[in-house]
Write a protein that holds these residues in place. Sequence first.
Motif, PDB file in Angstrom:
ATOM      1  N   ASN A 100     -78.333 -33.932 135.174  1.00 50.17           N
ATOM      2  CA  ASN A 100     -78.129 -34.110 136.619  1.00 50.17           C
ATOM      3  C   ASN A 100     -78.432 -35.548 137.055  1.00 50.17           C
ATOM      4  OD1 ASN A 100     -77.503 -31.407 136.720  1.00 50.17           O
ATOM      5  ND2 ASN A 100     -79.013 -30.873 138.253  1.00 50.17           N
ATOM      6  N   ARG A 117     -72.677 -40.944 133.735  1.00 50.49           N
ATOM      7  CA  ARG A 117     -73.411 -39.772 134.191  1.00 50.49           C
ATOM      8  C   ARG A 117     -73.695 -38.860 133.013  1.00 50.49           C
ATOM      9  NH1 ARG A 117     -69.818 -37.077 138.599  1.00 50.49           N
ATOM     10  NH2 ARG A 117     -71.471 -35.500 138.602  1.00 50.49           N
ATOM     11  N   ASN A 143     -74.307 -34.968 132.935  1.00 49.04           N
ATOM     12  CA  ASN A 143     -74.362 -33.740 133.740  1.00 49.04           C
ATOM     13  C   ASN A 143     -75.419 -32.768 133.236  1.00 49.04           C
ATOM     14  OD1 ASN A 143     -72.398 -34.672 135.485  1.00 49.04           O
ATOM     15  ND2 ASN A 143     -70.719 -33.611 134.452  1.00 49.04           N
ATOM     16  N   SER A 144     -75.799 -32.871 131.977  1.00 50.74           N
ATOM     17  CA  SER A 144     -76.845 -31.994 131.466  1.00 50.74           C
ATOM     18  C   SER A 144     -78.211 -32.363 132.026  1.00 50.74           C
ATOM     19  CB  SER A 144     -76.882 -32.043 129.939  1.00 50.74           C
ATOM     20  OG  SER A 144     -77.331 -33.307 129.482  1.00 50.74           O
ATOM     21  N   SER A 200     -72.317 -31.297 138.479  1.00 51.50           N
ATOM     22  CA  SER A 200     -71.066 -31.656 137.808  1.00 51.50           C
ATOM     23  C   SER A 200     -69.843 -31.498 138.704  1.00 51.50           C
ATOM     24  CB  SER A 200     -70.888 -30.818 136.543  1.00 51.50           C
ATOM     25  OG  SER A 200     -70.846 -29.449 136.873  1.00 51.50           O
ATOM     26  N   SER A 201     -70.002 -30.879 139.860  1.00 49.23           N
ATOM     27  CA  SER A 201     -68.866 -30.710 140.765  1.00 49.23           C
ATOM     28  C   SER A 201     -68.748 -31.844 141.778  1.00 49.23           C
ATOM     29  CB  SER A 201     -68.978 -29.379 141.518  1.00 49.23           C
ATOM     30  OG  SER A 201     -70.093 -29.392 142.379  1.00 49.23           O
ATOM     31  N   TRP A 236     -66.064 -36.245 138.210  1.00 48.92           N
ATOM     32  CA  TRP A 236     -66.936 -35.127 137.871  1.00 48.92           C
ATOM     33  C   TRP A 236     -67.395 -35.164 136.410  1.00 48.92           C
ATOM     34  CZ3 TRP A 236     -62.911 -31.055 139.846  1.00 48.92           C
ATOM     35  CH2 TRP A 236     -62.775 -31.188 141.235  1.00 48.92           C
ATOM     36  N   GLY A 237     -66.456 -35.289 135.518  1.00 45.75           N
ATOM     37  CA  GLY A 237     -66.767 -35.209 134.100  1.00 45.75           C
ATOM     38  C   GLY A 237     -67.109 -36.548 133.483  1.00 45.75           C
TER      39      GLY A 237
END
Length: 123
Positions: A76, A71, A73-74, A29-30, A52-53
């Motif tokens: 990846n 995306r 993020n949970s 997430s970064s 990122w988010g």
Amino acid sequence: VQLQAYGGGLVQAGGSLRLSCAASGRTFSSYVMGWFRQAPGKEREFVAAISWGGSNTYYADSVKGRFTISRDNSKNTVYLQMNSLKPEDTAVYFCAATTYRGIIIVATAYGYWGQGTLVTVSS
């Protein structure tokens, strides 16, 4: 971070494909994530990028309105939904990650690259 792109294949013009790029590591997430492509005999070109988010996205003019980057993020994972494909979209597609802030469209700013997945669009 290690990246693995998949989902490419052969599709007729006007069809759709969804590419996925799975990332290893706990800091996915970064990273700002991007998709690039390289057609035979041509240089690698920017396709799309996402913050990122996931709230900010940016597209090359050639794919705007047809492709969507997203995306999760949970999981990846970053995706590239490609609709209304054209023969000129034929290329090897690469996902990439960068720690730079903001939307980045320059390939040299991305420090991490997946292995590429081939998309072939027949006319």
